[in-house]
Design a protein around this motif. Structure first.
Motif: not given
Ligand code: ATP
Ligand code: MG
Length: 420
Positions: A45, A48-49, A52, A66-68, A70, A76, A78
């Motif tokens: 993992f 997330t950024e 994106s 996506m599997y995102t 917290n 955050t 992913t």
């Protein structure tokens, strides 16, 4: 109590199948090594950024797949949906991007995408991927393509075809894009709702829509390869020359555009129509904007991702026999408590000497043990009972009818006999 099932879209790889996976992995590692690629491993993992920014907000991956989540620290994160952004993040963070160039890396890793499961498409899947950094020359594109081809060739996969295209660069693409959008606007009534949306965000994506009526529109659309600037034209023609010279057949296919914004010039796919609707085994291209997009220096890059399950489907369709799982060299069958102790330590010693040895773990009768030894395909058996313990010898029998030899109950002696 009810049983628990694996999550939708995932699969288990059982011992009887794992041999195929290991064989593919060994061919991949071997081939990548010969082409001078070093293996890289990165976290499962990431922030997330990273995706994106690195995969692109308009891509299907970021928008829908996506599997995102917290985590407990409210970060955050992913589950990695692809490898390129991870590799780029890693080489920037670890400074490899400032080291000797070209930098050639490969990975074999699992990825996660929330999509509809079907043949050749799952929510957790494996890819072999490679990336070459620091070379703008067509030789780098050719090296990536020839590496993928070498893996197919080594595995004996026959039905796969290389589809090649060039989508230009920031110099020539804007004018092409404008022309394409104008054409798509004229044909907007025939486009699916997704493509009408794509027209605004990523019009090139319309060209690889699988929808029938979108395809008809795409076929008559202006072609990127016919709108290249001089530099892109030279690059594309140099690449085709290298592939011609080195025995790689290809089809120039203007419908190959790849989904991601950061691609420049070369895009390619290896397609095997015999494996079903999900027929693209390998997709890749040049993505010279990505390293700087992720905060690194301007760096040329080209690479691909190859899906292992689709590779296995192609392997099976080509009728390739993969090496079978190893079978035990010897099954040691004890009769009685004392013999059990002797058999256990004899097996233990033999394993230490590199012999694949099995013995009874279930307290079975001799008959049941022989049935089991046969089932697991043991090459030899050695029965140890009270008599054998007394004489210190037993008959080593070949399970495939090759006769018997008398051996001492000693690991070195048994080793010599089983290896003969
Ligand atoms: P597709 O058009 O099939 O969705 P993609 O453009 O999303 O492919 P890439 O991101 O380029 O695929 O991934 C490279 C390769 O990884 C694909 O060609 C395919 O072999 C494999 N792959 C991608 N997604 C999956 C999946 N969900 N399940 C199995 N393999 C996959
Ligand atoms: Mg996809």
């Amino acid at each position: 109590m009810s049983t628990i099932q694996r999550p939708y879209g995932t699969f288990d790889i059982l011992p009887e199948e794992v041999g195929t996976w290991q064989y593919i992995e060994s061919v991949v590692r071997d081939t990548a090594k010969r082409y001078g690629f070093g293996e890289i491993r990165f976290p499962t993992f990431e922030a997330t950024e990273l995706f994106s920014r690195g995969v692109g907000d308009t891509s299907d991956i970021v928008q829908k797949e996506m599997y995102t989540f917290n985590d407990r620290d409210k970060r955050t994160l992913t589950l990695r949906p692809e490898g390129t952004a991870c590799v780029v993040r890693s080489i920037i963070e670890n400074g490899l991007v400032f080291g000797a160039m070209p930098l050639k890396l490969f990975y074999i890793a699992n990825f996660f995408r929330h999509e509809k499961a079907q043949k050749g498409r799952s929510r957790e899947f494996w890819q072999f991927g490679c990336e070459i950094f620091g070379s703008s020359g067509a030789e780098a594109d050719a090296t990536a393509i020839l590496l993928a081809k070498a893996v197919f060739d080594k595995l004996g996969i026959k039905g796969v075809a290389l589809h090649l295209n060039s989508i230009g660069c920031p110099e020539c693409r804007p004018a092409y894009r404008e022309k394409l959008v104008a054409y798509l606007n004229e044909n907007i009534a025939s486009l699916c709702p997704t493509c009408v949306e794509r027209m605004k965000t990523n019009p090139l994506r319309v060209l690889d829509c699988k929808n029938e009526s979108c395809r008809a529109v795409s076929e008559r659309a202006p072609k990127s390869a016919e709108h290249l600037c001089g530099e892109c034209e030279r690059h594309f023609s140099a690449l085709r020359g290298l592939l011609d010279d080195n025995g790689a057949d290809y089809i120039v296919d203007t419908s190959i555009v790849r989904g991601l914004d950061y691609y420049t010039r070369t895009v390619f796919e290896f397609i095997d129509p015999t494996i079903g609707a999900q027929s693209t085994i390998c997709g890749g291209g040049r993505y010279s904007g990505l390293v700087s997009e992720l905060g690194g220096p301007e760096t040329d890059a080209v690479g691909f991702g190859m899906g292992i399950t689709r590779l296995i489907a192609a392997l099976e369709n080509s009728g390739v026999q993969v090496p079978k799982n190893a079978v035990p060299d010897i099954y040691i069958a004890p009769l009685g408590e004392k013999a059990k102790i002797k058999a256990f330590s004899l097996a233990q010693k033999l394993r230490g000497l590199g012999v694949y040895a099995e013995t009874d773990l279930c307290g079975r009768s001799l008959k049941a043990q022989m049935k089991y030894a046969d089932k697991i395909g043991a090459k030899h058996n050695l029965v140890i009972g009270d008599n054998e313990l007394e004489t210190g010898q037993s008959s080593l029998k070949s399970m495939s009818g090759g006769g018997t030899v008398l051996v001492g109950l000693d690991a070195d002696e048994v080793l010599r006999a089983v290896k003969e």
